[in-house]
Enzyme design. Structure first.
Site, PDB file in Angstrom:
ATOM      1  N   VAL A  63       0.820  -1.223   0.000  1.00 49.52           N
ATOM      2  CA  VAL A  63       0.000   0.000   0.000  1.00 49.52           C
ATOM      3  C   VAL A  63       0.852   1.271   0.000  1.00 49.52           C
ATOM      4  O   VAL A  63       0.328   2.366  -0.217  1.00 49.52           O
ATOM      5  CB  VAL A  63      -0.996   0.048   1.193  1.00 49.52           C
ATOM      6  CG1 VAL A  63      -2.036  -1.050   1.087  1.00 49.52           C
ATOM      7  CG2 VAL A  63      -0.276   0.007   2.543  1.00 49.52           C
ATOM      8  N   SER A 141      -7.595   3.161  15.357  1.00 48.45           N
ATOM      9  CA  SER A 141      -7.233   2.533  16.644  1.00 48.45           C
ATOM     10  C   SER A 141      -7.579   3.519  17.756  1.00 48.45           C
ATOM     11  O   SER A 141      -7.755   4.716  17.490  1.00 48.45           O
ATOM     12  CB  SER A 141      -5.722   2.271  16.640  1.00 48.45           C
ATOM     13  OG  SER A 141      -5.254   1.933  17.924  1.00 48.45           O
ATOM     14  N   TYR A 154       3.034   5.236  15.642  1.00 50.67           N
ATOM     15  CA  TYR A 154       1.750   4.566  15.371  1.00 50.67           C
ATOM     16  C   TYR A 154       0.597   5.518  15.690  1.00 50.67           C
ATOM     17  O   TYR A 154      -0.342   5.661  14.904  1.00 50.67           O
ATOM     18  CB  TYR A 154       1.678   3.297  16.227  1.00 50.67           C
ATOM     19  CG  TYR A 154       0.478   2.414  15.993  1.00 50.67           C
ATOM     20  CD1 TYR A 154       0.329   1.678  14.818  1.00 50.67           C
ATOM     21  CD2 TYR A 154      -0.502   2.275  16.978  1.00 50.67           C
ATOM     22  CE1 TYR A 154      -0.765   0.840  14.627  1.00 50.67           C
ATOM     23  CE2 TYR A 154      -1.595   1.437  16.796  1.00 50.67           C
ATOM     24  CZ  TYR A 154      -1.724   0.724  15.613  1.00 50.67           C
ATOM     25  OH  TYR A 154      -2.806  -0.102  15.429  1.00 50.67           O
TER      26      TYR A 154
END
Ligand SMILES: NC(=O)c1ccc[n+]([C@@H]2O[C@H](COP(=O)([O-])OP(=O)(O)OC[C@H]3O[C@@H](n4cnc5c(N)ncnc54)[C@H](OP(=O)(O)O)[C@@H]3O)[C@@H](O)[C@H]2O)c1
Length: 242
Positions: A63, A141, A154
């Protein structure tokens, strides 16, 4: 007429794999994307062996490569059917203090999770907008709505996904395309590798959310009427309070 297709990134394991199997079992055709060609082919073979009513079509693609993503979406549209649903699910994580993280890992996290989502969405929208039809589900998330020590890159990538989706949701209302973002706490998947990247929570990972619960949520979103927007859903296990 070609059958509409659901494109899932990160379908070689974990949530993406479980989602591909569920949607194929409900008769949807699924374009399953990830880097691991062998795992995707095994998944497609499993779909055939179990005689699932929908077909799982494997696409080995990274991706982080926008040209490859554009080509992949074009192939799905030309050879298999219009992409009616995109699930941006592919991601990588590393649990490490930010100052100790290599720049290569930082780039891998932001490029895969945030830019990968943006590249896939950009490629798919070229087809959805002229059709005035489509749904996009992003798997972010709780790291996209709060900070978690040890997961700065992240968190940056997952917060980025939330901001991107907020803007896009508004932009796409006039085009009749829905965008929903799911922000889960810990899920029991191979994302957490006991050797290389152990789950940092205090309980065993098996006591957290099961992939099937996220799959249920995606299926619920896909079954909702077009005139209602589910903008963001935050969920987490009670043993991991956010
Ligand atoms: N597990 C958790 O605790 C948790 C919690 C909250 C949110 N999430 C989110 O849930 C989603 C699914 O995660 P998971 O737990 O199922 O993780 P997983 O089991 O590690 O699966 C991640 C998937 O992403 C693919 N992927 C990674 N980098 C890629 C790239 N550059 N190009 C294409 N595919 C790539 C992987 O396949 P290849 O390696 O074959 O490319 C794999 O199929 C992710 O967005 C994750 O951030 C997970």
């Amino acid at each position: 007429m070609k059958t509409p297709t659901t494109l899932i990134t990160g379908a070689s394991r974990g949530v993406g794999e479980a989602l591909a199997l569920r949607l194929a079992s409900e008769g949807r055709n699924v374009a399953a994307l990830a880097r691991s060609k062998d795992k995707l082919e095994a998944l497609a073979a499993r779909g055939r062996e179990e005689a699932l009513p929908g077909t799982i079509i494997p696409f080995a693609v990274d991706v982080r490569e926008p040209a490859a993503m554009t080509e992949c979406v074009k192939q799905v549209e030309d050879c298999h059917g219009p992409v009616e649903v995109l699930v941006n699910n592919a991601a990588v994580v590393q649990n490490i203090p930010f100052a100790e993280q290599s720049l290569e890992q930082l780039d891998a996290i932001v490029d895969s999770n945030l830019k990968g989502t943006m590249y896939c969405t950009h490629a798919v929208l070229q087809h959805m907008i002229p059709r005035r039809s489509g749904r996009i589900v992003n798997i972010s998330s709780v790291a996209g709505v709060r900070g978690i020590a040890g997961q700065a890159s992240y968190c940056a990538s997952k917060h980025g996904m939330v901001g991107f989706a907020d803007a896009l949701t508004q932009e796409l209302v006039p085009h009749n395309i829905q965008v929903a973002t799911i922000c889960p706490g810990a899920i029991d998947t191979p994302l957490w590798d006991p050797e290389k990247n152990p789950y940092p929570g205090e309980v065993d990972i098996s006591e957290t959310i099961q992939p099937g619960e996220i799959v249920d949520l995606v299926c619920y979103l896909l079954s909702q009427p077009e005139h209602t927007t589910f903008k963001r859903i935050v969920l987490f296990p009670h043993n991991e309070w956010h």
